[in-house]
Design a protein around this motif. Sequence first.
Motif, PDB file in Angstrom:
ATOM      1  N   ARG A 115       0.849  -1.190   0.000  1.00  0.00           N
ATOM      2  CA  ARG A 115       0.000   0.000   0.000  1.00  0.00           C
ATOM      3  C   ARG A 115       0.888   1.244   0.000  1.00  0.00           C
ATOM      4  O   ARG A 115       1.814   1.335   0.810  1.00  0.00           O
ATOM      5  CB  ARG A 115      -0.896   0.046   1.249  1.00  0.00           C
ATOM      6  CG  ARG A 115      -1.966  -1.021   1.323  1.00  0.00           C
ATOM      7  CD  ARG A 115      -3.117  -0.776   0.338  1.00  0.00           C
ATOM      8  NE  ARG A 115      -4.171  -1.751   0.495  1.00  0.00           N
ATOM      9  CZ  ARG A 115      -4.144  -2.982   0.017  1.00  0.00           C
ATOM     10  NH1 ARG A 115      -3.100  -3.409  -0.668  1.00  0.00           N
ATOM     11  NH2 ARG A 115      -5.164  -3.808   0.204  1.00  0.00           N
ATOM     12  N   VAL A 116       0.561   2.164  -0.887  1.00  0.00           N
ATOM     13  CA  VAL A 116       1.251   3.461  -1.036  1.00  0.00           C
ATOM     14  C   VAL A 116       2.771   3.379  -0.792  1.00  0.00           C
ATOM     15  O   VAL A 116       3.355   4.198  -0.084  1.00  0.00           O
ATOM     16  CB  VAL A 116       0.611   4.566  -0.162  1.00  0.00           C
ATOM     17  CG1 VAL A 116      -0.774   4.922  -0.659  1.00  0.00           C
ATOM     18  CG2 VAL A 116       0.569   4.203   1.318  1.00  0.00           C
ATOM     19  N   TYR A 144       4.448   1.078   0.788  1.00  0.00           N
ATOM     20  CA  TYR A 144       4.845   0.306   1.962  1.00  0.00           C
ATOM     21  C   TYR A 144       4.535  -1.179   1.736  1.00  0.00           C
ATOM     22  O   TYR A 144       3.546  -1.509   1.088  1.00  0.00           O
ATOM     23  CB  TYR A 144       4.069   0.746   3.202  1.00  0.00           C
ATOM     24  CG  TYR A 144       4.377   2.134   3.675  1.00  0.00           C
ATOM     25  CD1 TYR A 144       5.632   2.464   4.152  1.00  0.00           C
ATOM     26  CD2 TYR A 144       3.408   3.123   3.667  1.00  0.00           C
ATOM     27  CE1 TYR A 144       5.917   3.734   4.595  1.00  0.00           C
ATOM     28  CE2 TYR A 144       3.678   4.399   4.107  1.00  0.00           C
ATOM     29  CZ  TYR A 144       4.935   4.708   4.575  1.00  0.00           C
ATOM     30  OH  TYR A 144       5.213   5.953   5.013  1.00  0.00           O
ATOM     31  N   ARG A 189      12.004   4.615   1.582  1.00  0.00           N
ATOM     32  CA  ARG A 189      12.046   6.069   1.746  1.00  0.00           C
ATOM     33  C   ARG A 189      12.612   6.388   3.121  1.00  0.00           C
ATOM     34  O   ARG A 189      11.892   6.362   4.114  1.00  0.00           O
ATOM     35  CB  ARG A 189      10.643   6.653   1.595  1.00  0.00           C
ATOM     36  CG  ARG A 189      10.016   6.416   0.229  1.00  0.00           C
ATOM     37  CD  ARG A 189       8.670   7.087   0.145  1.00  0.00           C
ATOM     38  NE  ARG A 189       7.690   6.438   0.976  1.00  0.00           N
ATOM     39  CZ  ARG A 189       6.656   5.729   0.515  1.00  0.00           C
ATOM     40  NH1 ARG A 189       6.477   5.611  -0.787  1.00  0.00           N
ATOM     41  NH2 ARG A 189       5.807   5.174   1.329  1.00  0.00           N
ATOM     42  N   ASP A 228      10.927   9.134   5.160  1.00  0.00           N
ATOM     43  CA  ASP A 228       9.580   8.879   5.608  1.00  0.00           C
ATOM     44  C   ASP A 228       9.652   8.212   6.986  1.00  0.00           C
ATOM     45  O   ASP A 228      10.610   7.537   7.272  1.00  0.00           O
ATOM     46  CB  ASP A 228       8.947   7.910   4.592  1.00  0.00           C
ATOM     47  CG  ASP A 228       7.464   8.072   4.542  1.00  0.00           C
ATOM     48  OD1 ASP A 228       6.892   8.184   5.616  1.00  0.00           O
ATOM     49  OD2 ASP A 228       6.907   8.084   3.426  1.00  0.00           O
ATOM     50  N   HIS A 229       8.659   8.402   7.808  1.00  0.00           N
ATOM     51  CA  HIS A 229       8.712   7.794   9.143  1.00  0.00           C
ATOM     52  C   HIS A 229       7.707   6.675   9.323  1.00  0.00           C
ATOM     53  O   HIS A 229       7.308   6.367  10.441  1.00  0.00           O
ATOM     54  CB  HIS A 229       8.513   8.869  10.204  1.00  0.00           C
ATOM     55  CG  HIS A 229       9.575   9.913  10.131  1.00  0.00           C
ATOM     56  ND1 HIS A 229      10.892   9.638  10.378  1.00  0.00           N
ATOM     57  CD2 HIS A 229       9.526  11.194   9.767  1.00  0.00           C
ATOM     58  CE1 HIS A 229      11.607  10.720  10.191  1.00  0.00           C
ATOM     59  NE2 HIS A 229      10.798  11.687   9.811  1.00  0.00           N
ATOM     60  N   GLY A 230       7.299   6.118   8.205  1.00  0.00           N
ATOM     61  CA  GLY A 230       6.417   4.961   8.291  1.00  0.00           C
ATOM     62  C   GLY A 230       4.968   5.359   8.557  1.00  0.00           C
ATOM     63  O   GLY A 230       4.672   6.499   8.888  1.00  0.00           O
ATOM     64  N   PRO A 231       4.081   4.376   8.427  1.00  0.00           N
ATOM     65  CA  PRO A 231       2.650   4.665   8.614  1.00  0.00           C
ATOM     66  C   PRO A 231       2.281   4.697  10.090  1.00  0.00           C
ATOM     67  O   PRO A 231       1.623   3.794  10.606  1.00  0.00           O
ATOM     68  CB  PRO A 231       1.980   3.507   7.870  1.00  0.00           C
ATOM     69  CG  PRO A 231       2.944   2.385   7.981  1.00  0.00           C
ATOM     70  CD  PRO A 231       4.326   2.978   8.023  1.00  0.00           C
ATOM     71  N   LYS A 232       2.698   5.762  10.768  1.00  0.00           N
ATOM     72  CA  LYS A 232       2.511   5.851  12.221  1.00  0.00           C
ATOM     73  C   LYS A 232       1.058   5.704  12.649  1.00  0.00           C
ATOM     74  O   LYS A 232       0.780   5.244  13.747  1.00  0.00           O
ATOM     75  CB  LYS A 232       2.992   7.226  12.705  1.00  0.00           C
ATOM     76  CG  LYS A 232       4.474   7.404  12.736  1.00  0.00           C
ATOM     77  CD  LYS A 232       4.757   8.815  13.227  1.00  0.00           C
ATOM     78  CE  LYS A 232       6.214   9.140  13.226  1.00  0.00           C
ATOM     79  NZ  LYS A 232       6.447  10.566  13.501  1.00  0.00           N
ATOM     80  N   ILE A 272      -1.372   3.830  11.551  1.00  0.00           N
ATOM     81  CA  ILE A 272      -2.125   2.568  11.444  1.00  0.00           C
ATOM     82  C   ILE A 272      -2.063   1.731  12.712  1.00  0.00           C
ATOM     83  O   ILE A 272      -2.921   0.895  12.943  1.00  0.00           O
ATOM     84  CB  ILE A 272      -1.651   1.705  10.247  1.00  0.00           C
ATOM     85  CG1 ILE A 272      -0.268   1.119  10.491  1.00  0.00           C
ATOM     86  CG2 ILE A 272      -1.703   2.491   8.960  1.00  0.00           C
ATOM     87  CD1 ILE A 272       0.103   0.021   9.491  1.00  0.00           C
TER      88      ILE A 272
END
Lengths: 268, 225
Positions: free
Chosen positions: A147-148, A150, A186, A189-193, A195
């Motif tokens: 997803r996007v 990730y 990336r 980027d700091h990840g999908p915090k 979720i």
Amino acid sequence: MTCHFGDWVSAVLDCVRFRPDRRAIRRELEAHYEDHVKDLERIGYDHKLAQERALGAMGDPVEVGRTLDKVHKPWLGWLWLASKWGVLICWVFLLLSDPFWRLDSLRPVRRTGDYEPDGLFSFSAGTPERDDSIRIARGTGAQTVERVGYTVSVPYAAVWKCAKESGGTAYDEYWSTVVVAVDDHRFWDHGPKGIWRELEAADEHACVYRTQWDPAGGNFIWVRFDADPFRALAYFQICQLEPPGEWLEISYPYGEPWSIRIDWREAS
Amino acid sequence: MMNLPRWNRTQKTIRNLLGMALCLFLLLWSRGFPARTLEGLVTRAERQYLLDGSTLLLQTDSVGGGHELYLWNQGSILQVYYDHTWLGYELDAVRLFDEELGAFAGVDLAAGKQEGYYPIQLFVFGDLPDAASAEMDITLSYTSNQVVSTCTARGARAAENCWRFDLTRQHGDADTSQQARWEREIFAGSQKDRYSGTLRLYGENGALLETRDIGQFQRTTMRWE
């Protein structure tokens, strides 16, 4: 130093367009001239004659000036000066912004192997749960989800059993540990915090475990988080009284919803 | 002792420029690599929840020293707090509201006091029909259930699917009633404000399209408290 030499130096410096260098050039030319005068005096020239000869040897001031101007290029000079101050200001800004607190985020997180090598990790060493729990089942996510940019996966999950006693009655308590990993390329980027607090788990008994705390139970508790620039790991735990069944499914409801199924297999 | 090589001006300039580049990189890293554009910031906010293709509903300036964005994404609202510095757009916090109808209200401290009181704005946005005008009966309460005033406000279109309502004071300065005192306290920024309302949307011909009751407005006070 005669006034003739002063005129000569001024004529030279007039040709040098990069003004900040003029003082250093003047000092160098003066030192050169004075050395030559002293050398001539040492071999018997009187002072005045030595000055005339030394000045004559210095050459045509305009020619010398043009040569020096070529060496002391104004654009390079200004760029050098700007870079000198620029680097100083940048480092001061950097130190003021205290970047060192982020150094921890560079430590690589686990990518392979056992995510709980020493026992049920969320209990500290010496506690009965840590020492007496037995890992009865293990599993990994049957699929990964993209997803996007990730990649979401479950690289490790385990079920632990701990024999307990309450009021003279013995019973078994179970814990499930689930590690959800998110990888990307990336580093900025700091990840999908967001979720981590929106995930849900469900098992074959239709029990749903949510990250929002419910005192009545059924909690999918977010207990630990590790991250480096390319991977984020979130550790979750489910505490349950019943054996865990055959599988567990982790799901996320937003955007393009997804789920990852974990099939339990007996731990060796 | 070994002598270090003497560098000429070109070499020193290159060294300094590389030093600046390294320093800038570390500075950006320490600030979480701020986005260069607002679009980049929106993308990062969306990615925190594995979303994309959001619609920008509302952008407020200088709320409590920072900025806010409200984004609409497939039935959810993303609330994004960020700072705009010389390094770029720094993402501060992102919250996801899983609501079809979003309702936010806040005392705009950043706007400063006007004639002694802060302006109060209410926003309603989300899955709303395309309307020509909107009005809302607003009930202002002190803390949870002490009603201070009720009024009807006309909405201004702040963005697509987004209406803004400016709340006005209903009690004069000379009024010494309890409600008036509460109202003055709220408009002075006490943060004991609570809002509810009934939204009415009208079509081009003035016909009522829809009525929505909003039980509770979220307060945009995250940065102020």
